[in-house]
Design an enzyme around this catalytic site. Sequence first.
Site, mmCIF file in Angstrom:
data_model
loop_
_atom_site.group_PDB
_atom_site.id
_atom_site.type_symbol
_atom_site.label_atom_id
_atom_site.label_comp_id
_atom_site.label_asym_id
_atom_site.label_seq_id
_atom_site.Cartn_x
_atom_site.Cartn_y
_atom_site.Cartn_z
ATOM 1 N N HIS A 120 0.831 -1.198 0.000
ATOM 2 C CA HIS A 120 0.000 0.000 0.000
ATOM 3 C C HIS A 120 0.865 1.247 0.000
ATOM 4 O O HIS A 120 1.287 1.711 1.058
ATOM 5 C CB HIS A 120 -0.900 -0.003 1.238
ATOM 6 C CG HIS A 120 -1.831 -1.178 1.301
ATOM 7 N ND1 HIS A 120 -1.418 -2.441 1.631
ATOM 8 C CD2 HIS A 120 -3.168 -1.274 1.055
ATOM 9 C CE1 HIS A 120 -2.443 -3.272 1.601
ATOM 10 N NE2 HIS A 120 -3.517 -2.608 1.256
ATOM 11 N N HIS A 156 -2.011 -1.125 7.198
ATOM 12 C CA HIS A 156 -1.719 -1.497 5.806
ATOM 13 C C HIS A 156 -0.644 -0.595 5.204
ATOM 14 O O HIS A 156 0.050 -0.986 4.283
ATOM 15 C CB HIS A 156 -2.988 -1.452 4.959
ATOM 16 C CG HIS A 156 -3.730 -0.159 5.061
ATOM 17 N ND1 HIS A 156 -4.608 0.109 6.084
ATOM 18 C CD2 HIS A 156 -3.710 0.947 4.292
ATOM 19 C CE1 HIS A 156 -5.097 1.330 5.922
ATOM 20 N NE2 HIS A 156 -4.570 1.855 4.847
ATOM 21 N N GLY A 175 -3.449 -3.778 11.344
ATOM 22 C CA GLY A 175 -3.892 -4.232 10.029
ATOM 23 C C GLY A 175 -5.408 -4.390 10.067
ATOM 24 O O GLY A 175 -6.112 -3.750 9.291
ATOM 25 N N PRO A 176 -5.922 -5.221 10.966
ATOM 26 C CA PRO A 176 -7.367 -5.242 11.162
ATOM 27 C C PRO A 176 -7.796 -3.865 11.681
ATOM 28 O O PRO A 176 -7.331 -3.426 12.743
ATOM 29 C CB PRO A 176 -7.556 -6.347 12.212
ATOM 30 C CG PRO A 176 -6.327 -7.214 12.074
ATOM 31 C CD PRO A 176 -5.230 -6.239 11.747
ATOM 32 N N LEU A 177 -8.631 -3.201 10.946
ATOM 33 C CA LEU A 177 -8.849 -1.777 11.196
ATOM 34 C C LEU A 177 -9.538 -1.490 12.523
ATOM 35 O O LEU A 177 -10.369 -2.255 12.989
ATOM 36 C CB LEU A 177 -9.594 -1.158 10.015
ATOM 37 C CG LEU A 177 -8.747 -1.183 8.726
ATOM 38 C CD1 LEU A 177 -9.555 -0.758 7.518
ATOM 39 C CD2 LEU A 177 -7.503 -0.318 8.869
ATOM 40 N N HIS A 234 -4.113 3.435 -3.397
ATOM 41 C CA HIS A 234 -4.266 2.836 -2.074
ATOM 42 C C HIS A 234 -3.477 1.543 -1.875
ATOM 43 O O HIS A 234 -2.591 1.478 -1.032
ATOM 44 C CB HIS A 234 -5.741 2.582 -1.773
ATOM 45 C CG HIS A 234 -5.959 1.761 -0.547
ATOM 46 N ND1 HIS A 234 -5.934 2.321 0.707
ATOM 47 C CD2 HIS A 234 -6.155 0.433 -0.370
ATOM 48 C CE1 HIS A 234 -6.125 1.368 1.608
ATOM 49 N NE2 HIS A 234 -6.264 0.211 0.977
ATOM 50 N N ARG A 288 -17.783 -19.036 38.412
ATOM 51 C CA ARG A 288 -17.589 -17.572 38.351
ATOM 52 C C ARG A 288 -17.390 -17.024 39.763
ATOM 53 O O ARG A 288 -16.646 -16.067 39.981
ATOM 54 C CB ARG A 288 -18.758 -16.885 37.648
ATOM 55 C CG ARG A 288 -20.095 -17.046 38.335
ATOM 56 C CD ARG A 288 -21.206 -16.292 37.603
ATOM 57 N NE ARG A 288 -22.510 -16.638 38.143
ATOM 58 C CZ ARG A 288 -23.483 -15.772 38.371
ATOM 59 N NH1 ARG A 288 -23.314 -14.493 38.104
ATOM 60 N NH2 ARG A 288 -24.632 -16.166 38.854
ATOM 61 N N SER A 311 -22.325 -10.033 37.415
ATOM 62 C CA SER A 311 -22.509 -11.350 36.806
ATOM 63 C C SER A 311 -21.183 -12.051 36.522
ATOM 64 O O SER A 311 -21.085 -13.262 36.605
ATOM 65 C CB SER A 311 -23.274 -11.221 35.484
ATOM 66 O OG SER A 311 -24.552 -10.674 35.710
ATOM 67 N N GLU A 322 -17.665 -4.780 24.410
ATOM 68 C CA GLU A 322 -16.814 -5.968 24.529
ATOM 69 C C GLU A 322 -15.576 -5.851 23.650
ATOM 70 O O GLU A 322 -14.466 -6.212 24.061
ATOM 71 C CB GLU A 322 -17.605 -7.228 24.137
ATOM 72 C CG GLU A 322 -18.811 -7.524 25.019
ATOM 73 C CD GLU A 322 -20.043 -6.696 24.666
ATOM 74 O OE1 GLU A 322 -20.013 -5.978 23.630
ATOM 75 O OE2 GLU A 322 -21.030 -6.747 25.412
ATOM 76 N N ASP A 363 -32.226 -16.900 29.913
ATOM 77 C CA ASP A 363 -31.921 -15.884 28.893
ATOM 78 C C ASP A 363 -31.974 -16.459 27.475
ATOM 79 O O ASP A 363 -32.082 -15.705 26.509
ATOM 80 C CB ASP A 363 -30.568 -15.221 29.169
ATOM 81 C CG ASP A 363 -30.696 -14.071 30.159
ATOM 82 O OD1 ASP A 363 -31.825 -13.576 30.357
ATOM 83 O OD2 ASP A 363 -29.675 -13.673 30.745
ATOM 84 N N HIS A 384 -28.104 -15.946 24.397
ATOM 85 C CA HIS A 384 -27.124 -15.760 25.466
ATOM 86 C C HIS A 384 -26.376 -17.043 25.818
ATOM 87 O O HIS A 384 -25.477 -17.012 26.641
ATOM 88 C CB HIS A 384 -27.819 -15.211 26.718
ATOM 89 C CG HIS A 384 -28.160 -13.751 26.604
ATOM 90 N ND1 HIS A 384 -28.883 -13.242 25.558
ATOM 91 C CD2 HIS A 384 -27.873 -12.682 27.392
ATOM 92 C CE1 HIS A 384 -29.029 -11.936 25.708
ATOM 93 N NE2 HIS A 384 -28.428 -11.571 26.814
ATOM 94 N N ARG A 395 -22.401 -20.138 35.376
ATOM 95 C CA ARG A 395 -23.313 -19.323 36.166
ATOM 96 C C ARG A 395 -23.815 -20.117 37.367
ATOM 97 O O ARG A 395 -24.025 -19.578 38.447
ATOM 98 C CB ARG A 395 -24.516 -18.911 35.311
ATOM 99 C CG ARG A 395 -25.522 -18.091 36.110
ATOM 100 C CD ARG A 395 -26.833 -17.860 35.368
ATOM 101 N NE ARG A 395 -27.685 -16.971 36.140
ATOM 102 C CZ ARG A 395 -28.995 -17.075 36.216
ATOM 103 N NH1 ARG A 395 -29.634 -18.005 35.546
ATOM 104 N NH2 ARG A 395 -29.683 -16.237 36.956
#
Lengths: 689, 689
Positions: free
Chosen positions: A51, A91, A140-142, A282, A377, A404, A431, A489, A493, A540
Amino acid sequence: MMFAAGLGTAGTHRFQALPEQNMTSPDTHRDMANAIRFLSADAVEAANSGHPGLPMGAADIATVLFSRFLTFDPRAPHWADRDRFVFSAGHGSMLLYSLLYLLGYDGVGIDDLKAFRQLGSKTAGHPEYKHCEGIETTTGPLGQGLGNAVGMALAERIMNARFGDAIVDHRTYVLAGDGCLMEGLSQESIALAGHLRLSKLIVLWDDNGITIDGDVALSDSTDQMARFAASNWNTLRCDGHDQEAIAEAITAAQGSDRPTLIACKTNIGHGAPTKAGSAKAHGAPLGADEIAQMREALGWDHEPFEIPAAILDRWRLAGLRSSTHRKEWERRFAEIDAETRGEFERRVRGDLPSGFTQALQRCKRRFNEERPEIATRKASELALEVLNAVVVETIGGSADLTGSNNTRTSQTDAIAPGEYAGRYIHYGIREHGMAAAMNGLALHGGIIPYGGTFLVFSDYARGAMRLSALMGLRVVYVLTHDSIGLGEDGPTHQPVEHLASLRAMPNMQVFRPADAVETLECWQLALESRDAPSVLALSRQSLPTLRLDQHDENKSARGAYEISSTSGDAEVTIYATGSEVQIALAASTILEADGIPTRVVSVPCVELFDRQSPEYRSAMLDNGGLKVAIEAGVRQGWDHFVGRNGIFIGMDGFGASGPAPELYEHFGITTEAVVAAVRARLAPEPEES
Amino acid sequence: MMFAAGLGTAGTHRFQALPEQNMTSPDTHRDMANAIRFLSADAVEAANSGHPGLPMGAADIATVLFSRFLTFDPRAPHWADRDRFVFSAGHGSMLLYSLLYLLGYDGVGIDDLKAFRQLGSKTAGHPEYKHCEGIETTTGPLGQGLGNAVGMALAERIMNARFGDAIVDHRTYVLAGDGCLMEGLSQESIALAGHLRLSKLIVLWDDNGITIDGDVALSDSTDQMARFAASNWNTLRCDGHDQEAIAEAITAAQGSDRPTLIACKTNIGHGAPTKAGSAKAHGAPLGADEIAQMREALGWDHEPFEIPAAILDRWRLAGLRSSTHRKEWERRFAEIDAETRGEFERRVRGDLPSGFTQALQRCKRRFNEERPEIATRKASELALEVLNAVVVETIGGSADLTGSNNTRTSQTDAIAPGEYAGRYIHYGIREHGMAAAMNGLALHGGIIPYGGTFLVFSDYARGAMRLSALMGLRVVYVLTHDSIGLGEDGPTHQPVEHLASLRAMPNMQVFRPADAVETLECWQLALESRDAPSVLALSRQSLPTLRLDQHDENKSARGAYEISSTSGDAEVTIYATGSEVQIALAASTILEADGIPTRVVSVPCVELFDRQSPEYRSAMLDNGGLKVAIEAGVRQGWDHFVGRNGIFIGMDGFGASGPAPELYEHFGITTEAVVAAVRARLAPEPEES
């Protein structure tokens, strides 16, 4: 723990990049930037791949930043208080490689640029962390670099709150493109950064108006300045080819009390006579003709990969710019008390503190004695309560599921805007942003990040989780509600395919502990894994303590081990993980009573098992009679343990909404189902009819 | 193809929801809204699980929308021109279930509400598409509903451009919460909607300032109004408990030339005496005491699940509100020409056009004759060129990789702001938003969406892809650059675990065709799969045509089939997919020359193979001698074919940057490696030493 009290007040030691002190003549600037342009265009041409557009368009920005503002030392690339430069638009990697060569980074020679994109070279298609010095993160992964940078800028504040201004006081700069800003991840990242008022984060947006498909206007009408401002950012514009305008903007950004976006208006492929300003510049070589014309137009009569000595010298001088500043830092660092210095160095090295193993063994003995019947958990929370007390560099958090995920302990006060002494991040319902920020926290050094969400929502974070794995970062994903056992849920979920899909990812350690003891062991392994991220898949629902042996040995380290043996040769071997190990044990009790010798193998971590010796693996896998695997997920991967004709008790589709015990009945993941399947196989014509 | 020309100009037939015509007295409104509140609180209490806060807080908004604005008919829930209501904040599902019951949707009785969150009930924890009428999409994973709604609103414009205002003229309403707006997916979705000027999209934001962890202010400082405005949205505010304010805002939104966000300021759990306005009302039963106090405070002296006749009547009347409008639509629809009517009905039913199979067979014969040596992404483009000509309801697109994904054909002009006659969407660098929008396009009906990105970036879209699978939607993911065969871009861009991780997902068909013929066959299967999404994993690099048989039979439909047989009993069976089938065939030629009978099984779709008869599966899997699998991805899943001790030739870690042929050599995925591995196994002590 607060170190170096009193050192935090000094303000004068900071190297101030005043533009007037660092003026570069227009000619010199032009030559320096053109060096980047030609190295990049020629390297892409030589590789016949890559590029050129971004390096050429952003060459002026990079020249100003690296030659006048960035505080760093190519001879000490790991210096803890260096400014971080995150090349989010990965890139355009030749921009970074050109800079590393020009600035004199050790081990980045002209031959490395000539080997751009070739197998085994340091100069991979996209910047790969650890391939050479000066690459702060794999991009690289935008959008990922921007997310990492938020973590790095936060890490700086966190470390600053502990060690003071004299030791920790640096900035994080990002070069991002339109693609980074269009990815949803960017919104999560900028909202978090704006909220936490990370004022030392400066994003230089290569605003060239071009994407692969053509003009940005084909797919976007967003007013990025307004958007960033809406998330509490300072926003500035400049002409990305005017060195003084760029310098003024950076100087203004440095004075802001909020993170800053600088929209640098640029011309993609700047300098290319016919392709500049269009998508043609590009992602493909410009072609020999175009480059020849460009040489003429820019008056650059040097061969490919040949940088005139005067220009190279000017760049090398720029590389030395902050060496005095670094030496001053070293002097200050040498002056602080030995304990603080040692602690800082330990954290930055990533060594665990000395009390780690003992604290862990104490907790394990307690679990052995108390035999708690709790969700894993909850066991994770109890383990963290012990570990956080000793491993003071952990920074916890959750994507808005704190109660949770059980990720918060008594030691982890919240980090808030302007207040970074705490140890807990309310990441919000973000997330992906959380995962990318955790990568940044880990990359910065001095911090071990862990963060929680539901296992099913790892889908949202997968882009960043893959980079944790690819870079080999110690990031711990606390992924609770790990099966249909979460109950009402329902299928949206309930993870079903997630254990398999995360196990498929190279270098990602997927732990699914069966009880409190295994949970503690898995936490130990996760924290000791300096070169790999970990997933803790946690229930859970409550589970009994199954590991009653009082051994200090970390059996989970084997990945799979006999949790219940049988006398003589087993006629049945049951493999199970997490909440299903209790089912396996109950089934084995019934089968043993039937006179069928049955052993149970708990499999808390397939990846670790794969690394055991052939002998150990054979002992777990070979012989052992009829093979059964139980996991409340899909079968994929389990044929390795039980063979195609072995019995698998688990899920073969999505879950359902209902109370957890009913779901286990409904989907046939029960002791009775296991026993019945084994009996049917061992006695092909059952008597029950 | 443009239908019903001339019908598109009428403007007067549209039912205008004028607030003054639809005034509901304050008392009636209060009663109607309280009916939702008590049904929701009582159902959550009965289930001892669920989210009362949202239904109670948003009851006023829903009452105004459904009783005064939404154009729909509970007796004809599939009426094509109904307004769509997307309940993006799916955790508050009792709001929707209450509405469906109150409005008189067929099959949603009071017993269904009493069975909230119980196994097998229609009223699952989160709204599940197809579980009962009136659920337009499965929601729960945050942000997805908003993304679906963008697709639905776009589908309406696309269908309108083809069939005119008289037939297609409806709105899409969304109820979204803070979580939806914090997810990065929302940014991708709103940017796309704002760009495409989807003025009939109205988002009602339940602005209650509360998330699970506590106040939104814990994790966010975003000015949402400014943020939406930055993406070209109209933005309005109202008091979410003032029916006239809500009505005024909706009326104003209906008149906007841009999509509208209405920030409805609400009090979560409104009506709960002590828990309203706090996170305590969000996700747990309120408790008997709180509900008893609430009954007293709101003067609601009815038993749980008892709705006084007068209030129920008023709701049922609201359900009849637009039946006249629907009948008028039916009259208009009956008046249009039979061909257009038939075509509209066909598309909405989702039947493929009659010319489909023939066009496909013609193309297949051409591939057989011409034997093109092209990348499967290019073969996909050729197939699409043929299919798009016949299947006029396809809408293509790419997340800014049009030229790389080969998703555009001569029929697919771009869709642009205000211009919806085209058939191609520049989704921008928004993989997740693209997938969620495609779900919406498919849910709306009349459209078959396909969209492209690199296989590795399915990681970014996985949240929405899972919902394609869970809902069983015909969405086709064109995922190119499907292995290390993409070459120089390196490990960030090279999928390694993605085939396994997508195969792990229930109901997701993962196709990896080996050549142009298989590519065409896989496209046929994808388009014929009305109840499942498909992934087409396609190569960047050229591949020879391997299928030279001139059969019309779609062999890929078997999932796995013998592409090369051997005389007599095979001593070796090689399984391979995609670009590795040519390696398998070359190896078999060498082995056969060695006198080792070898057969090759091409495996274009593991999921379809799993559905074949035991006899067929056995013919492919049993006997056949030594088993070998070749795939340029991880081994996970292949033990099902070759067994734990079978040979696997593929990847066991991340890829690298370099020219593709060198990478195949480097990672040992070559004909020579296959032959050597087989020889070594068949002759344990090789003579080569």
